[in-house]
Design a protein around this motif. Structure first.
Motif, PDB file in Angstrom:
ATOM      1  N   GLU A   4       0.846  -1.200  -0.016  1.00  0.00           N
ATOM      2  CA  GLU A   4       0.137  -0.005   0.128  1.00  0.00           C
ATOM      3  C   GLU A   4       0.827   1.088   0.039  1.00  0.00           C
ATOM      4  N   ALA A  33      -1.068   4.449  -1.083  1.00  0.00           N
ATOM      5  CA  ALA A  33      -2.007   5.430  -1.403  1.00  0.00           C
ATOM      6  C   ALA A  33      -1.862   6.830  -0.471  1.00  0.00           C
ATOM      7  N   LYS A  34      -1.989   7.906  -1.182  1.00  0.00           N
ATOM      8  CA  LYS A  34      -2.135   9.367  -0.135  1.00  0.00           C
ATOM      9  C   LYS A  34      -3.404   9.818  -0.500  1.00  0.00           C
ATOM     10  N   LEU A  69      -6.226   7.839  -2.657  1.00  0.00           N
ATOM     11  CA  LEU A  69      -6.938   6.852  -2.902  1.00  0.00           C
ATOM     12  C   LEU A  69      -7.554   6.226  -1.526  1.00  0.00           C
ATOM     13  N   TYR A  70      -8.778   6.101  -1.466  1.00  0.00           N
ATOM     14  CA  TYR A  70      -9.362   5.514  -0.350  1.00  0.00           C
ATOM     15  C   TYR A  70     -10.577   4.474  -0.659  1.00  0.00           C
ATOM     16  N   ASP A  88     -10.968   9.519  -4.613  1.00  0.00           N
ATOM     17  CA  ASP A  88      -9.534   9.608  -4.941  1.00  0.00           C
ATOM     18  C   ASP A  88      -9.574  11.208  -5.506  1.00  0.00           C
ATOM     19  N   VAL A  95      -9.991   4.380 -11.208  1.00  0.00           N
ATOM     20  CA  VAL A  95      -9.574   3.525 -10.150  1.00  0.00           C
ATOM     21  C   VAL A  95     -10.168   2.039 -10.546  1.00  0.00           C
ATOM     22  N   ALA A 130      -6.429   0.356  -7.219  1.00  0.00           N
ATOM     23  CA  ALA A 130      -5.428   0.991  -7.761  1.00  0.00           C
ATOM     24  C   ALA A 130      -5.825   2.150  -8.863  1.00  0.00           C
ATOM     25  N   ASP A 131      -5.205   3.298  -8.656  1.00  0.00           N
ATOM     26  CA  ASP A 131      -5.584   4.095  -9.680  1.00  0.00           C
ATOM     27  C   ASP A 131      -4.433   4.291 -10.629  1.00  0.00           C
ATOM     28  N   GLU A 191      -1.289   4.421  -7.207  1.00  0.00           N
ATOM     29  CA  GLU A 191      -1.703   4.546  -5.591  1.00  0.00           C
ATOM     30  C   GLU A 191      -2.326   3.093  -5.393  1.00  0.00           C
ATOM     31  N   ARG A 222      -4.400   0.272  -2.514  1.00  0.00           N
ATOM     32  CA  ARG A 222      -4.873   0.020  -1.417  1.00  0.00           C
ATOM     33  C   ARG A 222      -5.392  -1.444  -1.241  1.00  0.00           C
TER      34      ARG A 222
END
Length: 453
Positions: free
Chosen positions: A133, A135-136, A138-139, A162, A168, A207-208, A212, A214
């Motif tokens: 992981e 990501a900053k 992306l949630y 995001d 995504v 993932a984007d 990023e 998660r």
């Protein structure tokens, strides 16, 4: 090392201390200390040389299965079978294309071998699913957490946030779904083709397009139930006086039973994205397994008993069907609080009561993307003390129609009829005929009649 034909399928895959060799129906891949040879059969069995110990044949039992990504028959291994040589569980492989429906436990130790499309030739994982992981922006939305249960047999939508405009991709079960973050950053991606039942824990990855990443771990596919109501449904085992000890004993530890208790909250405006945050007296519980006594003591005793009954009945039929329960109960609330304002208005009710639709707005509306197996409902005490009692039957019909409008016209809906105050439902409901009132002028009998769906 050289490939050796398997005694069931005639196919082979070779691995050595340096890496995998070839695979049936795939281009042979060179191992670090030798060239592997793909066999002629439909599905490959893992065979080959292991250092200087000679040939190790990973034997298995052939079964029929359904390929997770195509309507093809598959031949693979008994999910409970273990190798005679190393004790590993070996997975399920598609007969037509060699795709692994269930990854053999021997593979991770031997490493991945990614093709030009970044898909592992051995297990079907995309390279992105193996990344840590990072990501900053992306949630996942808070509904999506470790231990979640995905509804089988129905479309699955995953959503989150995001940076606006990013694409995504969601990875699960060897398949992908894609969404684009809108101007507010919200994205949603739907697997239109349902997932099949699976009690095997798997990872769900997002993932984007700027990589990023998660992950969510320990994801099962089974039946998901929505449990609503007021304190009747809210009450936990911790709150009883020992009267229900036999029920507590019945609801034993169970890894395949999971709960997501939505934090209690009210909102004046309908929420479409996020569930209320846990904390303080809201009693929220993130997705958790009922293997933990802490979890079993923190969720609805009624819903836990219901779900345990289902799990035990399935087990009696030789089935391991994961059960997820999303609890949206809120003590002391009236039925109108659980109905959308639009549904009340359409039925001719003015939203004049103080908390009309506010439980719906905060706790239930954000779940509109989730599919459920059915609903269980336990509520009515608050309405028994108000003028709503005479309208309760009509309001129950509005509630059921409203929830079915969101989650399907055929959504099963089960309601528990409330008992007389001071007489627990465990001992038998009050049999006083309607419209008998209690000394406090609470019309429980009329509420019960309204719950006769």
């Amino acid at each position: 090392g050289a490939g050796v034909a398997d005694d069931i399928t005639g196919a082979s895959v070779v691995y050595s201390a340096g890496g995998f060799g070839g695979k049936a129906n795939r281009t042979p891949v060179a191992g670090a200390d030798g060239t592997g040879e793909g066999g002629d059969g439909a599905a490959g069995a893992l065979v080959g040389a292991k250092g200087g110990d000679g040939v190790v044949i990973l034997r298995y039992v052939v079964i029929d299965a359904t390929c997770a990504h195509a309507e093809t028959q598959a031949v693979g291994v008994d999910r409970n079978a273990t190798c005679e040589q190393d004790g590993a569980r070996h997975g399920v492989q598609c007969k037509a294309c060699g795709y692994w429906l269930e990854m053999p436990s021997v593979l991770p130790a031997l490493g991945h071998d990614f093709d030009e499309n970044d898909v592992c030739r051995h297990c079907g994982l995309n390279r992105i699913e193996t990344l840590p992981e990072n990501a900053k922006n992306l949630y996942f939305a808070s509904y999506w957490q470790n231990h979640v249960v995905i509804q089988r047999g129905k479309p699955v939508t995953v959503w989150g946030k995001d940076t606006a405009g990013r694409t995504v991709t969601v990875y699960f079960g060897g398949r992908t779904a894609t969404g684009v973050a809108d101007a507010s950053g919200v994205w949603a991606a739907t697997f239109a083709e349902p997932f099949a039942l699976s009690a095997t824990p798997r990872t769900l990855t997002i993932a984007d397009n700027v990589n990023e990443v998660r992950h969510i771990q320990d994801v099962l596919v089974g039946d998901v139930w929505l449990a609503g109501g007021q304190s009747n449904m809210d009450r936990t085992f911790v709150e009883d006086d020992g009267e229900f000890q036999s029920v507590r004993d019945f609801c034993a530890a169970d890894e395949g039973l999971r709960f997501r208790r939505v934090a209690r909250d009210r909102k004046t405006e309908e929420q479409s994205f996020e569930l209320p945050p846990n904390g303080g007296s809201t009693l929220g519980v993130n997705w958790a397994t009922c293997a933990s006594e802490e979890t079993r003591n923190s969720v609805s005793a009624t819903a836990l008993n219901f779900a345990t009954c289902l799990r035990k009945r399935h087990a009696e039929n030789g089935q391991d069907i994961p059960i997820g329960v999303v609890q949206v109960s809120f003590g002391g609330t009236a039925i109108r609080e659980h109905i959308a304002a639009s549904a009340l208005a359409a039925a001719g009710y003015e939203t004049a009561e103080r908390y009309d639709s506010q439980v719906w707005n905060a706790m239930i509306a954000p779940l509109h993307r989730v599919n459920f197996t059915g609903v269980i409902w336990y509520q009515g005490c608050t309405d028994a003390a108000t003028k709503t009692a005479e309208d309760y039957a009509a309001l129950m019909k509005v509630l059921v129609a409203d929830w079915r409008a969101h989650w399907g016209a055929d959504l099963p809906f089960y309601a528990t009829q409330i008992g007389f105050p001071g007489t627990s439902t465990a001992r038998g409901i009050d049999h006083r005929p309607a419209p008998t009132l209690t000394p406090g002028e609470h019309n429980y009998a009329q509420i019960r009649e309204g719950q006769r769906l």
